[in-house]
Design a protein around this motif. Structure first.
Motif, PDB file in Angstrom:
ATOM      1  N   MET A   1      -3.228   4.728  -7.939  1.00 37.41           N
ATOM      2  CA  MET A   1      -2.858   3.724  -6.931  1.00 37.41           C
ATOM      3  C   MET A   1      -3.198   2.313  -7.407  1.00 37.41           C
ATOM      4  O   MET A   1      -2.548   1.351  -7.047  1.00 37.41           O
ATOM      5  CB  MET A   1      -3.614   4.029  -5.639  1.00 37.41           C
ATOM      6  N   LYS A   2      -4.195   2.202  -8.288  1.00 35.55           N
ATOM      7  CA  LYS A   2      -4.659   0.858  -8.638  1.00 35.55           C
ATOM      8  C   LYS A   2      -3.612   0.017  -9.359  1.00 35.55           C
ATOM      9  O   LYS A   2      -3.620  -1.190  -9.257  1.00 35.55           O
ATOM     10  CB  LYS A   2      -5.933   0.963  -9.471  1.00 35.55           C
ATOM     11  N   GLN A   3      -2.736   0.689 -10.121  1.00 32.48           N
ATOM     12  CA  GLN A   3      -1.746  -0.053 -10.891  1.00 32.48           C
ATOM     13  C   GLN A   3      -0.470  -0.315 -10.083  1.00 32.48           C
ATOM     14  O   GLN A   3       0.420  -0.982 -10.541  1.00 32.48           O
ATOM     15  CB  GLN A   3      -1.374   0.734 -12.157  1.00 32.48           C
ATOM     16  N   GLN A   4      -0.407   0.244  -8.911  1.00 31.91           N
ATOM     17  CA  GLN A   4       0.864   0.230  -8.209  1.00 31.91           C
ATOM     18  C   GLN A   4       1.253  -1.137  -7.650  1.00 31.91           C
ATOM     19  O   GLN A   4       0.403  -2.001  -7.429  1.00 31.91           O
ATOM     20  CB  GLN A   4       0.836   1.254  -7.082  1.00 31.91           C
ATOM     21  N   THR A   5       2.560  -1.294  -7.496  1.00 32.85           N
ATOM     22  CA  THR A   5       3.055  -2.435  -6.748  1.00 32.85           C
ATOM     23  C   THR A   5       3.261  -1.936  -5.316  1.00 32.85           C
ATOM     24  O   THR A   5       3.945  -0.942  -5.089  1.00 32.85           O
ATOM     25  CB  THR A   5       4.391  -2.923  -7.340  1.00 32.85           C
ATOM     26  N   PHE A   6       2.624  -2.606  -4.389  1.00 33.97           N
ATOM     27  CA  PHE A   6       2.688  -2.131  -3.007  1.00 33.97           C
ATOM     28  C   PHE A   6       4.066  -2.399  -2.404  1.00 33.97           C
ATOM     29  O   PHE A   6       4.746  -3.351  -2.789  1.00 33.97           O
ATOM     30  CB  PHE A   6       1.597  -2.811  -2.171  1.00 33.97           C
ATOM     31  N   ALA A   7       4.441  -1.550  -1.478  1.00 30.12           N
ATOM     32  CA  ALA A   7       5.706  -1.740  -0.765  1.00 30.12           C
ATOM     33  C   ALA A   7       5.725  -3.140  -0.144  1.00 30.12           C
ATOM     34  O   ALA A   7       4.697  -3.616   0.347  1.00 30.12           O
ATOM     35  CB  ALA A   7       5.850  -0.675   0.314  1.00 30.12           C
ATOM     36  N   PHE A   8       6.872  -3.775  -0.179  1.00 27.42           N
ATOM     37  CA  PHE A   8       6.961  -5.161   0.284  1.00 27.42           C
ATOM     38  C   PHE A   8       8.223  -5.346   1.115  1.00 27.42           C
ATOM     39  O   PHE A   8       9.331  -5.114   0.643  1.00 27.42           O
ATOM     40  CB  PHE A   8       6.962  -6.103  -0.932  1.00 27.42           C
ATOM     41  N   THR A   9       8.045  -5.733   2.357  1.00 27.76           N
ATOM     42  CA  THR A   9       9.173  -6.055   3.223  1.00 27.76           C
ATOM     43  C   THR A   9       9.162  -7.566   3.440  1.00 27.76           C
ATOM     44  O   THR A   9       8.239  -8.106   4.044  1.00 27.76           O
ATOM     45  CB  THR A   9       9.042  -5.351   4.589  1.00 27.76           C
ATOM     46  N   ARG A  10      10.186  -8.220   2.910  1.00 26.11           N
ATOM     47  CA  ARG A  10      10.195  -9.687   2.987  1.00 26.11           C
ATOM     48  C   ARG A  10      10.598 -10.151   4.388  1.00 26.11           C
ATOM     49  O   ARG A  10      11.498  -9.594   5.002  1.00 26.11           O
ATOM     50  CB  ARG A  10      11.157 -10.268   1.940  1.00 26.11           C
ATOM     51  N   LYS A  27      -5.653 -21.883  12.145  1.00 22.39           N
ATOM     52  CA  LYS A  27      -4.715 -21.924  13.282  1.00 22.39           C
ATOM     53  C   LYS A  27      -3.281 -21.594  12.883  1.00 22.39           C
ATOM     54  O   LYS A  27      -2.445 -21.324  13.736  1.00 22.39           O
ATOM     55  CB  LYS A  27      -4.741 -23.315  13.931  1.00 22.39           C
ATOM     56  N   VAL A  28      -2.981 -21.685  11.587  1.00 25.39           N
ATOM     57  CA  VAL A  28      -1.624 -21.455  11.098  1.00 25.39           C
ATOM     58  C   VAL A  28      -1.688 -20.294  10.114  1.00 25.39           C
ATOM     59  O   VAL A  28      -2.639 -20.206   9.326  1.00 25.39           O
ATOM     60  CB  VAL A  28      -1.118 -22.718  10.369  1.00 25.39           C
ATOM     61  N   PHE A  29      -0.712 -19.404  10.164  1.00 26.35           N
ATOM     62  CA  PHE A  29      -0.744 -18.231   9.289  1.00 26.35           C
ATOM     63  C   PHE A  29       0.547 -18.141   8.476  1.00 26.35           C
ATOM     64  O   PHE A  29       1.583 -18.678   8.879  1.00 26.35           O
ATOM     65  CB  PHE A  29      -1.017 -16.977  10.117  1.00 26.35           C
ATOM     66  N   THR A  30       0.454 -17.463   7.344  1.00 28.29           N
ATOM     67  CA  THR A  30       1.589 -17.449   6.421  1.00 28.29           C
ATOM     68  C   THR A  30       2.656 -16.452   6.879  1.00 28.29           C
ATOM     69  O   THR A  30       2.557 -15.877   7.962  1.00 28.29           O
ATOM     70  CB  THR A  30       1.120 -17.122   4.989  1.00 28.29           C
ATOM     71  N   ASP A  31       3.648 -16.221   6.053  1.00 24.52           N
ATOM     72  CA  ASP A  31       4.796 -15.398   6.450  1.00 24.52           C
ATOM     73  C   ASP A  31       4.537 -13.896   6.372  1.00 24.52           C
ATOM     74  O   ASP A  31       5.246 -13.119   7.006  1.00 24.52           O
ATOM     75  CB  ASP A  31       6.000 -15.725   5.543  1.00 24.52           C
ATOM     76  N   HIS A  32       3.556 -13.497   5.571  1.00 20.02           N
ATOM     77  CA  HIS A  32       3.350 -12.067   5.346  1.00 20.02           C
ATOM     78  C   HIS A  32       1.888 -11.687   5.489  1.00 20.02           C
ATOM     79  O   HIS A  32       1.000 -12.544   5.446  1.00 20.02           O
ATOM     80  CB  HIS A  32       3.844 -11.670   3.939  1.00 20.02           C
ATOM     81  N   MET A  33       1.658 -10.400   5.629  1.00 19.40           N
ATOM     82  CA  MET A  33       0.290  -9.874   5.651  1.00 19.40           C
ATOM     83  C   MET A  33       0.284  -8.521   4.943  1.00 19.40           C
ATOM     84  O   MET A  33       1.324  -7.893   4.768  1.00 19.40           O
ATOM     85  CB  MET A  33      -0.206  -9.737   7.094  1.00 19.40           C
ATOM     86  N   PHE A  34      -0.924  -8.125   4.533  1.00 18.13           N
ATOM     87  CA  PHE A  34      -1.069  -6.798   3.932  1.00 18.13           C
ATOM     88  C   PHE A  34      -1.657  -5.873   4.992  1.00 18.13           C
ATOM     89  O   PHE A  34      -2.573  -6.274   5.725  1.00 18.13           O
ATOM     90  CB  PHE A  34      -2.010  -6.865   2.727  1.00 18.13           C
ATOM     91  N   THR A  35      -1.143  -4.657   5.081  1.00 15.51           N
ATOM     92  CA  THR A  35      -1.732  -3.674   6.000  1.00 15.51           C
ATOM     93  C   THR A  35      -1.870  -2.320   5.296  1.00 15.51           C
ATOM     94  O   THR A  35      -1.088  -1.981   4.405  1.00 15.51           O
ATOM     95  CB  THR A  35      -0.874  -3.465   7.272  1.00 15.51           C
ATOM     96  N   MET A  36      -2.889  -1.571   5.714  1.00 15.14           N
ATOM     97  CA  MET A  36      -3.089  -0.213   5.190  1.00 15.14           C
ATOM     98  C   MET A  36      -3.779   0.562   6.309  1.00 15.14           C
ATOM     99  O   MET A  36      -4.648   0.024   7.004  1.00 15.14           O
ATOM    100  CB  MET A  36      -3.958  -0.258   3.929  1.00 15.14           C
TER     101      MET A  36
END
Lengths: 357, 357
Positions: A1-10, A27-36
């Motif tokens: 898993m360490k080398q993997q590219t994580f699934a990405f939904t733009r 107060k302001v957040f970017t366009d994406h987040m990581f979840t697991m």
């Protein structure tokens, strides 16, 4: 898993980036987040980068009721050459796992977490502000999600990383703040959760902060919960004092957070040859030193503010002005050095920064 | 607002009600919930009964990070005549507001909250189970919702009431449990949040509970965080001891939760003429009494279990069997009386129950 590219939904609706000059903190957040996600059967699974969006949680999800949550905070910077740097992120994920242990939350693979952060930052690198005093604040956190009202460790969790372009944490910036010694409320006690980065510690601190703010102080100086004699933290930062040439900070005792900035400051000061001691520091000692003209500096250390000098200290009806209310030489030097390393403007002799490709 | 009928959106997908014989604690929820929002500009507003559904919250919502949450727990019963009874709900909403004060959450109008509960229960009255040991558990709670990563009180909140038909909290029922005295971990300390019903206290308790469970104990007996001498609570309950004819319970000291069941037990025991004292109780005193054959009973009190007798006590390597490991006379009498009043089977001489129309 360490080398993997994580699934990405733009994200299909990219936000407008804020004007760097108006940035506040968190107060302001970017366009994406990581979840697991975690379940007892599968362990941590389904790592992915997805559009920043509301979380949908059952109203009985345990995080709403029993406080089983942990978090971290760190920052990313862009250098003048356009390189993206993280500051000691391995220490944050190490600490997240120590917090997990205390809160009965299953450990994360720290390398997976770091790789997740790298890939998320890589997607969002245009969000890192470059103006003086700004950075991209990173908030990894874990919440318990099982819909169950019994008091027990949850069997399901969510690990999330969100990003926020930020200005200075304190409007005062590196300018000295006024703090009041807290005699009634206690932030944490040995045997409690004070050395874990968990919501309850911060919830417990709000009332004292409110009382102090009403009296014109921007932070609270916390004493130990047992004897109410020994200094623990200032606001949500670790604290250092320079007394008669010696720099002292409260030793880690189980109720004090093991700050990454604290550790960096200790390493720098030792490297520079200052006499530095981690030991118990009583409020009586600090006040006595001030009265004798030996309290040369006081400052807080933390990721958000980096260094926050203490200009005024209120204790038992008296206000003491430390170092004539101006930023001390040591505080300035550690601030400039740490921020310089974070931004890639000074040589990283300690190997603290990690470049994100 | 107090006389109003709250807005009601009926669920279009009613769930199948569980078989009462299989009910656990807090795992199944009814078809609807009550929600009300708070913003700094409008105050508490938009009270409504809506279908039970996931909450949608920004990942930066403060409840996920800084633990600014409070909750309550109480129960509804159906009498043999079909009347729906609540047990001292006014005390729960009073305490919710005390918790709000400690956690810097804006107070609720207690009458509005009680009316909200009445209307919700009225909608869901067919969910109240009637089998022996069952009831409808009620969970009012407040979460901080502002999407902001600074450590401060939130400027927005959500108040929610959810309902869960439950069986007995402890599988053991009124049978005695084994408990271990906790020497390392601390639940709360004076000046902290121990007397507020907030998530952090419960999060702090999980580790000790896990350690005790691994050694075969179902609960932990908490000592004070300062001297580690005085008894505070057992698990998430208040605790009573009968020593040489005197019934004692730890006095409220700022770190002990002011239990509604605790108060009810105190009132009953006084009414019956038992010598009852609220005072400091040291673990040394309890163990000494046991050694001298004077520890006649020990039991926990709380909404979920009502009364939970202590059959075995583990302390410093020794296991002590209290009252030969069987439920004591006082524990049985207060349990039967409180449950009898809650279910409308005994006369409510104290005016503790409120009927829901």
């Amino acid at each position: 898993m360490k080398q993997q590219t994580f699934a990405f939904t733009r994200s299909e609706n990219l936000k407008q980036k804020p004007d760097a000059s108006t940035l506040q903190f968190g107060k302001v957040f970017t366009d994406h987040m990581f979840t697991m996600d975690y379940t007892a059967e599968t362990g941590w699974h389904d790592p992915q980068i997805v559009p920043y969006a509301p979380l949908e949680l059952d109203p009985a999800a345990m995080c709403f009721h029993y406080g089983q949550t942990v978090f971290e905070g760190l920052k990313a910077y862009v250098t003048k050459e356009g390189k993206v740097l993280l500051f000691r992120p391995d220490k944050n994920f190490e600490r997240l796992n120590r917090s997990n242990d205390r809160l009965c939350i299953p450990r994360l693979d720290e390398e997976v977490a770091l790789e997740a952060l790298r890939q998320l930052i890589s997607v969002e690198k245009d969000w890192i502000p470059t103006a003086e005093g700004t950075s991209l604040y990173i908030r990894p956190f874990i919440i318990s999600t099982e819909p169950f009202l019994g008091v027990a460790a949850s069997i399901s969790y969510k690990f999330i990383i969100i990003l926020s372009p930020v200005g200075a944490y304190y409007k005062e910036g590196i300018n000295p703040v006024s703090i009041a010694v807290e005699n009634d409320y206690v932030r944490a006690v040995k045997g409690g959760t004070g050395d874990a980065k968990t919501g309850g510690n911060y919830a417990a601190s709000l009332k004292a902060q409110e009382v102090a703010a009403a009296s014109g102080f921007s932070q609270v100086l916390w004493l130990d919960g047992v004897e109410k004699k020994y200094i623990e933290e200032v606001g949500s930062m670790n604290v250092f004092f320079k007394i008669d040439g010696e720099i002292v900070t409260p030793q880690l005792n189980g109720s004090i957070l093991q700050g990454v900035t604290r550790d960096s400051v200790l390493q720098l000061l030792k490297h520079w040859g200052y006499p530095v001691t981690e030991r118990r520091v009583s409020i009586a000692e600090v006040v006595q030193a001030q009265k004798e003209g030996k309290l040369e500096e006081a400052f807080g250390t933390g990721t958000a503010a980096v260094i926050s000098p203490v200009g005024k200290l209120f204790y038992e009806g008296e206000t003491y002005e430390i170092n004539n209310g101006v930023t001390g030489e040591v505080a300035k030097r550690v601030y400039d050095t740490i921020v310089g390393i974070q931004k890639g403007e000074l040589e990283d002799t300690f190997g603290w920064t990690i470049e994100v490709n």
